[in-house]
Design a protein around this motif. Structure first.
Motif, PDB file in Angstrom:
ATOM      1  N   SER A  14      38.924  46.511  26.407  1.00 54.16           N
ATOM      2  CA  SER A  14      37.729  47.108  27.035  1.00 54.16           C
ATOM      3  C   SER A  14      37.811  46.998  28.558  1.00 54.16           C
ATOM      4  N   GLY A  15      38.950  46.540  29.060  1.00 52.47           N
ATOM      5  CA  GLY A  15      39.136  46.452  30.515  1.00 52.47           C
ATOM      6  C   GLY A  15      38.222  45.426  31.158  1.00 52.47           C
ATOM      7  N   VAL A  57      37.764  42.692  33.127  1.00 52.92           N
ATOM      8  CA  VAL A  57      38.292  41.782  34.155  1.00 52.92           C
ATOM      9  C   VAL A  57      37.187  41.662  35.197  1.00 52.92           C
ATOM     10  N   TYR A  58      36.680  40.464  35.408  1.00 50.51           N
ATOM     11  CA  TYR A  58      35.530  40.315  36.297  1.00 50.51           C
ATOM     12  C   TYR A  58      35.984  40.119  37.747  1.00 50.51           C
ATOM     13  N   SER A  59      35.163  40.601  38.655  1.00 53.50           N
ATOM     14  CA  SER A  59      35.592  40.656  40.064  1.00 53.50           C
ATOM     15  C   SER A  59      35.360  39.335  40.791  1.00 53.50           C
ATOM     16  N   GLY A 103      29.833  49.707  33.920  1.00 54.73           N
ATOM     17  CA  GLY A 103      30.722  48.660  33.394  1.00 54.73           C
ATOM     18  C   GLY A 103      30.357  47.359  34.074  1.00 54.73           C
ATOM     19  N   ALA A 104      29.094  46.950  33.911  1.00 59.16           N
ATOM     20  CA  ALA A 104      28.539  45.877  34.746  1.00 59.16           C
ATOM     21  C   ALA A 104      29.060  44.498  34.380  1.00 59.16           C
ATOM     22  N   GLY A 105      29.578  44.319  33.150  1.00 53.23           N
ATOM     23  CA  GLY A 105      30.036  42.993  32.737  1.00 53.23           C
ATOM     24  C   GLY A 105      28.903  41.990  32.841  1.00 53.23           C
ATOM     25  N   PHE A 142      28.279  42.562  40.475  1.00 55.40           N
ATOM     26  CA  PHE A 142      27.907  43.521  41.524  1.00 55.40           C
ATOM     27  C   PHE A 142      26.402  43.756  41.542  1.00 55.40           C
ATOM     28  N   GLU A 183      26.671  48.985  30.291  1.00 56.64           N
ATOM     29  CA  GLU A 183      27.684  48.105  29.690  1.00 56.64           C
ATOM     30  C   GLU A 183      27.732  48.366  28.191  1.00 56.64           C
ATOM     31  N   THR A 184      28.955  48.458  27.656  1.00 55.93           N
ATOM     32  CA  THR A 184      29.109  48.721  26.219  1.00 55.93           C
ATOM     33  C   THR A 184      29.158  47.443  25.386  1.00 55.93           C
ATOM     34  N   ASP A 236      27.846  53.885  26.716  1.00 56.92           N
ATOM     35  CA  ASP A 236      29.022  54.354  27.444  1.00 56.92           C
ATOM     36  C   ASP A 236      28.597  55.034  28.746  1.00 56.92           C
ATOM     37  N   TYR A 237      29.259  54.657  29.825  1.00 58.69           N
ATOM     38  CA  TYR A 237      28.917  55.228  31.132  1.00 58.69           C
ATOM     39  C   TYR A 237      29.053  56.752  31.139  1.00 58.69           C
ATOM     40  N   ASN A 276      33.470  47.834  39.343  1.00 65.76           N
ATOM     41  CA  ASN A 276      34.883  47.672  39.026  1.00 65.76           C
ATOM     42  C   ASN A 276      35.110  48.391  37.700  1.00 65.76           C
ATOM     43  N   PRO A 295      36.404  49.860  34.307  1.00 60.95           N
ATOM     44  CA  PRO A 295      37.378  49.217  33.425  1.00 60.95           C
ATOM     45  C   PRO A 295      38.732  49.906  33.490  1.00 60.95           C
TER      46      PRO A 295
HETATM   47  C1  SAM Z   1      36.550  45.624  34.942  1.00 56.96           C
HETATM   48  S1  SAM Z   1      35.140  45.028  34.047  1.00 56.96           S
HETATM   49  C2  SAM Z   1      34.035  44.837  35.388  1.00 56.96           C
HETATM   50  C3  SAM Z   1      32.922  43.891  35.131  1.00 56.96           C
HETATM   51  C4  SAM Z   1      32.037  43.627  36.344  1.00 56.96           C
HETATM   52  N1  SAM Z   1      31.516  44.849  36.895  1.00 56.96           N
HETATM   53  C5  SAM Z   1      32.805  42.888  37.404  1.00 56.96           C
HETATM   54  O1  SAM Z   1      33.362  43.539  38.257  1.00 56.96           O
HETATM   55  O2  SAM Z   1      32.840  41.658  37.374  1.00 56.96           O
HETATM   56  C6  SAM Z   1      34.652  46.514  33.240  1.00 56.96           C
HETATM   57  C7  SAM Z   1      33.489  46.409  32.298  1.00 56.96           C
HETATM   58  O3  SAM Z   1      33.252  47.714  31.767  1.00 56.96           O
HETATM   59  C8  SAM Z   1      32.847  47.607  30.398  1.00 56.96           C
HETATM   60  N2  SAM Z   1      33.150  48.894  29.764  1.00 56.96           N
HETATM   61  C9  SAM Z   1      34.309  49.280  29.190  1.00 56.96           C
HETATM   62  N3  SAM Z   1      34.203  50.556  28.794  1.00 56.96           N
HETATM   63  C10 SAM Z   1      32.965  50.991  29.135  1.00 56.96           C
HETATM   64  C11 SAM Z   1      32.288  52.234  29.015  1.00 56.96           C
HETATM   65  N4  SAM Z   1      32.885  53.286  28.457  1.00 56.96           N
HETATM   66  N5  SAM Z   1      31.030  52.324  29.491  1.00 56.96           N
HETATM   67  C12 SAM Z   1      30.420  51.258  30.058  1.00 56.96           C
HETATM   68  N6  SAM Z   1      31.026  50.061  30.199  1.00 56.96           N
HETATM   69  C13 SAM Z   1      32.271  49.932  29.758  1.00 56.96           C
HETATM   70  C14 SAM Z   1      33.656  46.435  29.884  1.00 56.96           C
HETATM   71  O4  SAM Z   1      33.042  45.864  28.740  1.00 56.96           O
HETATM   72  C15 SAM Z   1      33.659  45.502  31.102  1.00 56.96           C
HETATM   73  O5  SAM Z   1      32.585  44.611  31.047  1.00 56.96           O
END
Ligand code: SAM
Length: 529
Positions: A67-68, A70-72, A97-99, A103, A120-121, A148-149, A169, A171
């Motif tokens: 799910s990509g 990776v937290y910032s 994709g707020a995790g 942010f 966030e999914t 889903d965004y 950030n 995913p």
């Molecule tokens: C790279 S992380 C970033 C988390 C946070 N924003 C940070 O920077 O610490 C990406 C986030 O996007 C979420 N994600 C993945 N696919 C998504 C989608 N289609 N729509 C919304 N969120 C999604 C993941 O679950 C993950 O929490």
């Protein structure tokens, strides 16, 4: 997660999804953890993310990769929020994709009146996100969108009376994990904007496109992503979106030899954009560490029209260097060809002493980059190299006893489905690897060090661990020696593509652009050593 449940216990959560409700119920049943929750509230209020850290520790890297997630790190979040703060009128912040909300929380604290929309999914991440927003006192002006965004419609959210800022950030999920229907969505939406699209685009590309679809003139944004899209073909869509739709203002590349996301092997580039306010020049900047990002001041100005025509953007980060007088591009002297791809090395590469095949189909070849690094400036012998089995397209060219042995080998290969491999299916004859002739200079092209350029007087072939340099016009042995010598002495990792952790790759086209002395200089032996 019990602590997240504890933090949320006092809130009336009405819009939670079923998986979140399930998690909350479990958390509610957990041992009383009010004291720990108090400690966590304090740490969250101080700007830390203990729940996000716990989430990352709980979820295995393999699950997070899909799910990509990776937290910032703090310095990246702080820099991007500092840039956003220059627009105090921001009415709404969207964190796709707020995790755990790193942010959203930082932007919410910096932009006092702005509404926060967090998409966030992942239900567990949303639980953490809600707890964080609550502990930070931001829950009242936040909306958490469970989904889903790419499906988000912002007009469904509370309408803003000022610009919307997109920050986050997106995913990084590679294309082969993306469902076919989303690839169709990307192609259809990009097509509507008249933009190029590649089937190899990762999920972050989808997020850029959705942002362009949601944003209106006056909106702004900043995203951190891995940096590959700056240079590769699938990144064309992001580059076109930034130039034509999002109004890219600046790019900030973190030196790829550092790992900005801790132990995750990825590069980082931050993009800042203001929709409808495109400037004539775009700021390009490279920093050695994330600590140097600061408030994302614009760097070297690059003309927007150059961005439109350039197929790679990282070379624009450095002012062009003029080659010394009399130097030309290597491609003027030699064709640079990638080595042959066998498609199944376990089948097509064997020892030189393989008694099961006739010697006439065994071709000594460089099959490991290490063989070139170990050789020094020239391959002195074919001993120690393995062989590529290269069969003629027409098996009638073999004499009858050879043919019997080869057919036995091919029956075994067929039984292992080697003939159905992608490369085998796309060859004229699946059994004929089609080695290129030996190149007089063989070069490595992917390592954490500059390439090795090795003279090959013994006539070794090579597979795709190396590139071959084939002179366009005949060259004497002495000139070839000097050409390989000057390349080894002068080529650094600059000019290649640097991947996370400093792995540098030279595609044939990039190697062909290296500056080398002209044949006249080489002949006169006036070369740098
Ligand atoms: C790279 S992380 C970033 C988390 C946070 N924003 C940070 O920077 O610490 C990406 C986030 O996007 C979420 N994600 C993945 N696919 C998504 C989608 N289609 N729509 C919304 N969120 C999604 C993941 O679950 C993950 O929490």
């Amino acid at each position: 997660m019990a602590v997240a449940g504890c933090i949320l216990r006092s809130c009336s959560l009405t819009d939670v999804s079923r998986p979140e409700r399930w998690l909350l119920d479990r958390a509610a049943g957990a041992a009383d953890c009010e004291a720990l929750a108090d400690e966590f509230r304090g740490r969250i209020a101080a700007g830390n993310d203990p729940l996000g850290d716990a989430f990352l520790a709980l979820r295995s890297p393999a699950v997070r990769r899909s799910s990509g997630a990776v937290y910032s790190p703090g310095p990246i979040v702080e820099s991007m929020v500092a840039w956003l703060k220059r627009e105090p009128a921001v009415a709404r912040v969207v964190d796709p994709g707020a995790g755990s909300g790193r942010f959203a929380l930082a932007a919410g604290r910096a932009l006092a009146g702005a509404r926060l929309v967090c998409v966030e999914t992942d239900p567990l991440a949303r639980l953490v996100l809600r707890a964080n927003l609550t502990a930070a006192g931001l829950a009242d002006r936040s909306t958490v969108v469970a989904g889903d965004y790419r499906l988000v419609r912002l007009d469904e959210q509370v309408g803003p009376s000022g610009p919307t800022a997109f920050i986050g950030n997106p995913p990084y999920v590679r294309h082969h994990l993306i469902d076919g229907r989303w690839k169709q969505w990307l192609a259809a939406e990009a097509g509507r904007l008249g933009l190029p699209v590649s089937g190899l685009a990762g999920l972050h590309v989808h997020f850029f496109l959705q942002t362009a679809l949601l944003a209106s003139s006056g909106d702004l944004g900043t995203f951190v992503t891995s940096a590959e899209w700056l240079d590769v073909n699938y990144g064309k869509l992001v580059r076109a979106l930034l130039v034509r739709h999002l109004g890219v203002e600046s790019l900030h590349l973190v030196d790829p030899s550092v790992l900005p996301f801790g132990d995750v092997a990825t590069t980082a580039v931050i993009t800042c954009f203001r929709v409808g306010r495109a400037r004539r020049t775009v700021g390009f900047r490279k920093v050695a560490t994330i600590g140097e990002l600061g408030a994302l001041e614009r760097g070297l100005g690059v003309r927007r029209d150059r961005l439109q025509s350039a197929s790679r953007w990282t070379p624009l980060l450095a002012p062009p260097k003029r080659p010394p007088a009399g130097y030309v591009e290597l491609g003027e002297l030699c064709r640079v060809h990638r080595g042959t791809v066998t498609g199944a090395n376990a089948t097509w590469i064997t020892g030189r002493d393989d008694a099961n095949l006739p010697a006439t189909v065994l071709f000594p070849a460089v099959t490991r980059a290490r063989e070139l690094f170990d050789a020094g400036d020239r391959l002195m012998s074919l001993d120690g190299l393995r062989c590529v089995i290269d069969l003629p397209e027409n098996l009638d060219d073999l004499d009858p006893s050879e043919r019997r042995v080869v057919e036995r080998f091919l029956r075994a290969a067929r039984a292992g489905n080697v003939h159905e491999g992608y490369i085998a299916r796309h060859r004229k004859c699946w059994w004929s690897v089609g080695l290129r002739p030996p190149a007089p200079i063989i070069a490595t092209y992917m390592a954490r060090r500059p390439p090795a350029f090795v003279r090959n007087p013994v006539g070794a072939h090579h597979v795709n661990v190396a590139h071959g340099l084939y002179p366009r016009e005949p060259m004497t042995q002495a000139i070839l020696d000097r050409l390989a010598g000057t390349l080894s002495a002068t080529v650094t990792t600059a000019g290649g593509r640097v991947y996370a952790g400093g792995l540098t790759k030279f595609e044939p086209g990039e190697m062909a652009r290296l500056a080398v002395p002209s044949v006249e200089l080489l002949a006169a032996n006036e070369v740098a050593a």
